[in-house]
Design a protein around this motif. Structure first.
Motif, short mmCIF file in Angstrom:
data_model
loop_
_atom_site.label_atom_id
_atom_site.label_comp_id
_atom_site.label_asym_id
_atom_site.label_seq_id
_atom_site.Cartn_x
_atom_site.Cartn_y
_atom_site.Cartn_z
N VAL A 9 0.83 -1.21 0.00
CA VAL A 9 0.00 0.00 0.00
C VAL A 9 0.87 1.26 0.00
N GLN A 11 3.40 4.41 -1.67
CA GLN A 11 4.71 4.40 -2.35
C GLN A 11 5.71 3.41 -1.74
N ALA A 12 5.95 3.54 -0.43
CA ALA A 12 6.94 2.65 0.19
C ALA A 12 6.50 1.19 0.03
N ASN A 15 7.06 0.09 -3.62
CA ASN A 15 8.49 -0.04 -3.93
C ASN A 15 9.08 -1.30 -3.28
N ASP A 70 -1.95 7.30 -5.78
CA ASP A 70 -1.19 8.01 -6.83
C ASP A 70 -0.80 6.99 -7.89
N SER A 98 -4.35 11.52 -1.72
CA SER A 98 -4.56 11.71 -0.28
C SER A 98 -4.03 13.06 0.17
N GLY A 141 4.26 6.85 8.08
CA GLY A 141 4.10 8.30 7.99
C GLY A 141 3.44 8.79 6.71
N GLY A 143 0.38 9.21 3.91
CA GLY A 143 -1.07 9.27 4.02
C GLY A 143 -1.69 7.95 3.60
N GLU A 182 4.09 14.10 8.86
CA GLU A 182 4.45 12.70 9.13
C GLU A 182 4.19 12.29 10.58
N ASN A 205 14.39 4.02 8.06
CA ASN A 205 15.33 4.22 6.97
C ASN A 205 16.72 4.61 7.46
N TYR A 223 16.51 4.18 -2.03
CA TYR A 223 15.39 3.36 -1.54
C TYR A 223 15.46 1.92 -2.06
N ILE A 230 14.74 -5.00 3.31
CA ILE A 230 13.45 -5.34 3.92
C ILE A 230 12.91 -6.64 3.31
N1 LIG Z 1 12.11 2.17 2.88
C1 LIG Z 1 11.42 2.98 2.09
N2 LIG Z 1 10.83 4.07 2.59
C2 LIG Z 1 10.12 4.84 1.75
C3 LIG Z 1 10.03 4.57 0.37
N3 LIG Z 1 9.25 5.54 -0.20
C4 LIG Z 1 8.89 6.38 0.81
N4 LIG Z 1 9.42 5.96 1.99
C5 LIG Z 1 9.23 6.55 3.33
O1 LIG Z 1 7.83 6.52 3.57
C6 LIG Z 1 7.38 7.72 4.19
C7 LIG Z 1 6.42 8.43 3.25
O2 LIG Z 1 5.43 7.54 2.88
P1 LIG Z 1 5.05 7.12 1.39
O3 LIG Z 1 5.05 5.63 1.33
O4 LIG Z 1 5.87 7.85 0.39
O5 LIG Z 1 3.58 7.69 1.33
P2 LIG Z 1 2.29 7.01 0.75
O6 LIG Z 1 1.94 5.80 1.54
O7 LIG Z 1 2.43 6.81 -0.73
O8 LIG Z 1 1.20 8.10 1.10
P3 LIG Z 1 0.90 9.53 0.45
O9 LIG Z 1 1.35 10.49 1.49
O10 LIG Z 1 -0.57 9.50 0.30
O11 LIG Z 1 1.63 9.63 -0.85
C8 LIG Z 1 8.63 8.53 4.44
O12 LIG Z 1 9.06 8.26 5.76
C9 LIG Z 1 9.62 8.01 3.42
O13 LIG Z 1 10.94 8.14 3.86
C10 LIG Z 1 10.68 3.42 -0.13
O14 LIG Z 1 10.66 3.07 -1.31
N5 LIG Z 1 11.34 2.66 0.77
#
Ligand SMILES: Nc1nc2c(ncn2[C@@H]2O[C@H](COP(=O)(O)OP(=O)(O)OP(=O)(O)O)[C@@H](O)[C@H]2O)c(=O)[nH]1
Ligand SMILES: [Mg+2]
Length: 439
Positions: A9, A11-12, A15, A70, A98, A141, A143, A182, A205, A223, A230
């Motif tokens: 769910v 970005q993180a 990825n 997104d 979000s 952290g 959304g 966050e 991280n 990342y 992980i």
């Molecule tokens: N380990 C790791 N941390 C990530 C990655 N992408 C973002 N983060 C961390 O995740 C947090 C931000 O969350 P995201 O996952 O980018 O946000 P999201 O869940 O997509 O939520 P939105 O705010 O709606 O875009 C921050 O603390 C970033 O440092 C990743 O690929 N790997």
């Protein structure tokens, strides 16, 4: 063989999903086009059914779902190297963003795709004969990761009552924070996780960057590199579930061994030896070496020192040609040098598992394959430091009502902050109590 469904769910989460596909296809001998081509004697076709579903035509599809509000990350993975292992049934994309706000992701934008996510999950569950549970991947952290992740977890508790939910959650780093909200998102996410998760493995991280930089000598880790660590950790935790063996450790067993108190479900994990690929031939590790290294604070994937705190429980998962006498001797030696501190005055809370096969290292990870290794899962009062960090940062914003109106206008009521914060405070108090008692 039991099945595991992965839920990625935000970005993180997405990825890390890509890193997991890289790790698990490699381990199970599945090619990028979805065919089975075993690499070594571990990759029996049966073992891959935990993570992959075999279609009637004999090709393999990942039991993985990708949900985001997104489109960037979803589009990236749809077109990426593992696209043949996924179909449109593996993705749900939201219609509105979000804006980084937990409550908007949970109550508005996420809520509008909830049924699609549940339906996609139902279809995956239907393809399982004996589902063990769900593995969530998300940030705390973000959304979407926090808001939609916890919303789904709550629904799964009802729809799949009795199935276990393990979260792999990226916590905010002590001093790297890309977003001003966050701490608020994180406080809300942790509070919901206390209510609905069975187990949460915490990562941050900063700790992961440090492992890459200081232990694996990678100069500019990104990342992608962190996510491989992980994925490697999840592979170690789920190894016996995927490959079987005498120490077949289900989520039920992990939970019953490691989580004696219902709220204290936040675990930290370490690995040893963190050896860079190019140094593989210089070292010859003993069981004692890897055991001592595994409890070094630098080996943990969370920034907390568990040797300075108290252990609630810990499982040590050795890989390679090791016997129980050597493992127990190594633990006794450590205990003599610097005694483990337990929340109660007994030492039965260390459980040792030995898997005769060596850990399977993804060749892109920069990590050396060694003949023996150790992966730990620890429930320690030390984890309270990352919880308190969130709670303190939240309170310093909330006391000035900073950013609160962004959340209240987006699906939350102002009274909910206090109530959710109280959950975190109760958790912190539990850790403090355990630190104090039983000295
Ligand atoms: N380990 C790791 N941390 C990530 C990655 N992408 C973002 N983060 C961390 O995740 C947090 C931000 O969350 P995201 O996952 O980018 O946000 P999201 O869940 O997509 O939520 P939105 O705010 O709606 O875009 C921050 O603390 C970033 O440092 C990743 O690929 N790997
Ligand atoms: Mg996002």
């Amino acid at each position: 063989m039991k099945e595991l469904i992965s839920i990625h769910v935000g970005q993180a989460g997405i990825n890390i999903g890509e890193a997991c596909l890289e790790q698990f296809t490699y381990e199970h001998g599945i090619t990028q086009s979805g065919t089975f081509e075993p690499q070594d004697n571990l990759s029996s076709s049966n073992s891959c059914h935990t993570m992959f579903h075999e279609s009637e035509s004999g090709s393999f599809n990942a039991r993985s779902l990708f949900f985001d509000l997104d489109q960037d990350k979803i589009n990236h993975i749809k077109k990426g190297s593992y696209k043949s292992l996924l179909s449109s049934e593996n993705f749900v994309l939201g219609k509105e963003s979000s804006s980084d706000i937990f409550s908007r992701a949970r109550c508005i934008a996420g809520h509008s795709i909830l049924n699609e996510c549940l339906e996609a999950t139902r279809k995956q569950v239907e393809k399982c004969d004996s589902l063990e549970g769900f593995i969530f991947y998300h940030s705390v952290g973000g959304g979407t990761g926090g808001g939609l992740g916890t919303l789904l977890c709550e629904h799964f508790s009802i729809d799949y009552n009795g199935k276990y939910k393990l979260s792999n959650a990226v916590f905010p780093s002590p001093d790297i924070s890309p977003s001003c909200v966050e701490p608020i998102n994180s406080m809300l996410c942790i509070s919901y996780m206390i209510e609905n998760n069975d187990l949460t493995i915490c990562y941050d991280n900063k700790a992961l960057y440090r492992i890459l930089y200081e232990e694996l000598y990678q100069e500019c880790p990104i990342y992608e590199d962190i996510n491989r660590l992980i994925a490697f950790n999840v592979a170690n935790v789920t190894r016996s579930m995927r490959f079987g063996g005498e120490n077949n450790c289900s989520f039920r067993e992990i939970k019953s061994k490691l989580v004696p108190y219902p709220m204290l479900l936040f675990l930290t994990s370490s690995y040893s030896p963190w050896t860079p690929k190019e140094k593989a031939y210089y070292y010859n590790y003993s069981v004692k070496d890897i055991t001592c290294q595994a409890f070094n604070p630098n080996s943990f994937m969370t920034s907390c020192d568990i040797r300075q705190s108290k252990l609630i429980a810990c499982s040590l998962n050795y890989s390679g040609n090791i016997n129980y006498t050597d493992a127990n001797n190594a633990l006794s030696y450590m205990n003599l040098e610097s005694p483990f501190k337990f929340v109660e005055n007994e030492s039965k809370k260390l459980s040792v598992n030995i898997n005769p096969h060596t850990s399977i290292v993804n060749p892109y990870s920069g990590l050396a394959k060694t003949s023996i290794s150790l992966s730990t899962l620890c429930n320690s009062t030390g984890i309270s430091s990352i919880i308190s960090l969130v709670s303190n940062k939240f309170m310093s914003l909330y006391s000035k009502r900073a950013y609160v109106h962004w959340f209240v206008g987006e699906g939350m009521e102002s009274g909910e902050f206090r109530y959710k914060y109280e959950n975190l405070r109760a958790l912190e108090r539990d850790y403090v109590e355990l630190e104090k008692n039983h000295d």
